[in-house]
Design a protein around this motif. Sequence first.
Motif, mmCIF file in Angstrom:
data_model
loop_
_atom_site.group_PDB
_atom_site.id
_atom_site.type_symbol
_atom_site.label_atom_id
_atom_site.label_comp_id
_atom_site.label_asym_id
_atom_site.label_seq_id
_atom_site.Cartn_x
_atom_site.Cartn_y
_atom_site.Cartn_z
ATOM 1 N N ILE A 141 2.670 -1.338 -34.114
ATOM 2 C CA ILE A 141 2.560 -0.890 -35.506
ATOM 3 C C ILE A 141 3.846 -0.191 -35.935
ATOM 4 C CG2 ILE A 141 1.373 0.721 -37.046
ATOM 5 C CD1 ILE A 141 -1.225 0.034 -35.558
ATOM 6 N N ASP A 142 4.412 0.617 -35.033
ATOM 7 C CA ASP A 142 5.688 1.288 -35.351
ATOM 8 C C ASP A 142 6.788 0.267 -35.614
ATOM 9 O OD1 ASP A 142 4.638 3.815 -35.177
ATOM 10 O OD2 ASP A 142 5.239 4.134 -33.087
ATOM 11 N N ILE A 143 6.820 -0.775 -34.794
ATOM 12 C CA ILE A 143 7.828 -1.828 -34.988
ATOM 13 C C ILE A 143 7.623 -2.515 -36.333
ATOM 14 C CG2 ILE A 143 8.631 -4.076 -34.149
ATOM 15 C CD1 ILE A 143 7.970 -3.073 -31.309
ATOM 16 N N LEU A 144 6.360 -2.804 -36.666
ATOM 17 C CA LEU A 144 6.062 -3.460 -37.939
ATOM 18 C C LEU A 144 6.434 -2.559 -39.112
ATOM 19 C CD1 LEU A 144 2.617 -5.015 -36.968
ATOM 20 C CD2 LEU A 144 4.733 -6.264 -37.408
ATOM 21 N N ARG A 145 6.244 -1.260 -38.948
ATOM 22 C CA ARG A 145 6.638 -0.323 -40.003
ATOM 23 C C ARG A 145 8.159 -0.343 -40.193
ATOM 24 N NH1 ARG A 145 4.766 5.447 -38.813
ATOM 25 N NH2 ARG A 145 5.271 5.790 -41.033
ATOM 26 N N LYS A 146 8.891 -0.348 -39.072
ATOM 27 C CA LYS A 146 10.358 -0.339 -39.156
ATOM 28 C C LYS A 146 10.880 -1.626 -39.790
ATOM 29 C CE LYS A 146 11.026 2.807 -35.261
ATOM 30 N NZ LYS A 146 11.449 2.952 -33.848
ATOM 31 N N GLN A 147 10.155 -2.711 -39.575
ATOM 32 C CA GLN A 147 10.564 -3.973 -40.193
ATOM 33 C C GLN A 147 10.382 -3.940 -41.708
ATOM 34 O OE1 GLN A 147 8.131 -6.816 -38.114
ATOM 35 N NE2 GLN A 147 9.539 -6.980 -36.368
ATOM 36 N N ARG A 148 9.549 -3.006 -42.191
ATOM 37 C CA ARG A 148 9.262 -2.902 -43.625
ATOM 38 C C ARG A 148 9.842 -1.623 -44.224
ATOM 39 N NH1 ARG A 148 5.925 -5.889 -40.987
ATOM 40 N NH2 ARG A 148 4.728 -7.561 -41.966
ATOM 41 N N VAL A 149 10.818 -1.047 -43.529
ATOM 42 C CA VAL A 149 11.419 0.192 -43.990
ATOM 43 C C VAL A 149 12.154 -0.007 -45.314
ATOM 44 C CG1 VAL A 149 13.607 -0.168 -42.777
ATOM 45 C CG2 VAL A 149 12.848 2.165 -43.242
ATOM 46 N N HIS A 150 12.166 1.015 -46.144
ATOM 47 C CA HIS A 150 13.004 0.995 -47.340
ATOM 48 C C HIS A 150 13.688 2.343 -47.451
ATOM 49 C CE1 HIS A 150 9.538 2.938 -49.492
ATOM 50 N NE2 HIS A 150 8.846 2.129 -48.702
ATOM 51 N N PHE A 151 14.862 2.347 -48.080
ATOM 52 C CA PHE A 151 15.725 3.529 -48.072
ATOM 53 C C PHE A 151 15.809 4.161 -49.469
ATOM 54 C CE2 PHE A 151 17.002 1.096 -44.407
ATOM 55 C CZ PHE A 151 17.226 2.062 -43.435
ATOM 56 N N HIS A 152 15.933 5.515 -49.461
ATOM 57 C CA HIS A 152 16.078 6.281 -50.701
ATOM 58 C C HIS A 152 17.257 7.232 -50.543
ATOM 59 C CE1 HIS A 152 12.067 4.887 -51.896
ATOM 60 N NE2 HIS A 152 11.661 5.193 -50.662
ATOM 61 N N THR A 153 17.871 7.543 -51.662
ATOM 62 C CA THR A 153 18.994 8.480 -51.630
ATOM 63 C C THR A 153 18.548 9.809 -51.042
ATOM 64 O OG1 THR A 153 20.004 7.424 -53.553
ATOM 65 C CG2 THR A 153 20.733 9.661 -53.019
ATOM 66 N N LYS A 154 19.248 10.244 -50.018
ATOM 67 C CA LYS A 154 18.855 11.465 -49.327
ATOM 68 C C LYS A 154 19.211 12.692 -50.173
ATOM 69 C CE LYS A 154 18.720 13.339 -44.644
ATOM 70 N NZ LYS A 154 19.224 13.201 -43.257
ATOM 71 N N GLY A 155 18.229 13.596 -50.297
ATOM 72 C CA GLY A 155 18.443 14.814 -51.066
ATOM 73 C C GLY A 155 17.952 14.723 -52.492
ATOM 74 N N GLU A 156 17.589 13.535 -52.950
ATOM 75 C CA GLU A 156 17.051 13.375 -54.299
ATOM 76 C C GLU A 156 15.533 13.250 -54.227
ATOM 77 O OE1 GLU A 156 18.732 10.153 -56.449
ATOM 78 O OE2 GLU A 156 20.761 10.989 -56.479
#
Length: 446
Positions: A141-156
């Motif tokens: 499940i952790d691997i599947l989550r990492k495959q669906r990761v999305h990124f956001h501006t850090k600090g905002e």
Amino acid sequence: MATAVETLGKLERRITISFPLTDVRTEVEKRLKVQARTAKAPGFRPGKVPLKMVAAQYGYQIESEVLNDKVGRAFNDAANENNLRVAGFPNIVPKEEAAEGQLAFDATFEVYPEVAIGDLTAVEIETVQADVSEAEIDKTIDILRKQRVHFHTKGEAGEHGDGGEPIAANGDRVTVDFVGSIDGVEFPGGKAEGYAFVLGEGRMLPEFEAATLGLKVGEAKTFPLSFPEDYHGKDVAGKTASFTITLQKLEWAHLPEVDAEFAKSLGVADGDLAKMREDIKVNLQREVAGRVKARNKEAVMDALIKVAELEVPKTLIAQDSERLAEMTRQDMAQRGMNVKDVPFPAELFAEKAERRVRLGLILSQLVGDNNLQATPEQVKAQIEDFAQSYEDPREVLKYYYSDRRRLGEIEALVLEENVVTYVLGLSKVTTKAVAFDELMGSNAQA
């Protein structure tokens, strides 16, 4: 006519075959007359070309065909009369000396060996087994989550939070500009703008990642970086460069929550988490079963090689080496690699080919002696098992049953499994439990 079989080695044999030259000439004339019925030439209607002109145009080709036919037929007749099981193709060459009015050829070839299989009840084989625990499901499940990761501006601040203090940390995706130089001179490949990577994944050299950690957007840092001796860039391998990096963008990784939406993204229509875990478990168990089967089959094959005595025909090894070389070429081409001018010497595959041929002969002996052929029911069951992981199992059945070659591949697979079951039923078997990670990291091949 064929001479008695000469024994040249353990498997090598030779037969001299001969036949009257008049037989060849008669057959050539017969085929030329047939060819003349449809032959075309300028100034002549089809079928009206003089036989001499037909002979001049087609004589050499027809004579070669007649010789090949007669030599091949004579060799096959001689092999059958002498009950010879010919391995591969014979090497046929004309004899320099032949009786007057005769054509003679030497056919050198190998025969299939006698296969002596030792006492299987004395063979010791270690098999493996592995289980799928809740920990493996969680890890998947952790691997599947990492495959669906999305990124956001850090600090905002955003829907999922702000990601914490806006300094580069492991797990963050950073976008940097960098420039490197050796002795004050920039080198090819040492400069980039807008280069993105995730800290902690090991894509960059350790010194590069270490220098990036702790930076804020807009900050720059200069640091030394020593390239390993075996670095892929030969121009800089073993040298120390000075790099300056500037952090242009910093994003934190947001992993999706394990909720109904996550389950739906994995194909669980109603979003039920318990069903999602069960589906993952079933898939892992199927994968584990396949790996275990492959490992145990390999153990059986290794044992058979040790317990069986036979000479392996060099002809078959050479043929399989060429087949493996061509398969490798095709595989690399399908992966998009340019292999047009890349040599694939067959001898590079000789060791693998020798093992494959040896095992093929051993398995053939075991199957014949113990009636281990694949039954239609077994073949169907194997295909149905394959089909379980596809959306439309009926299409999988159609795929295999519509092509005799594909069906033959399944029959060969079932036959191997029959042999494995038979050998394990006779031998002294011990079973070792292996960790899930160890099993999934292995590349056992039968």
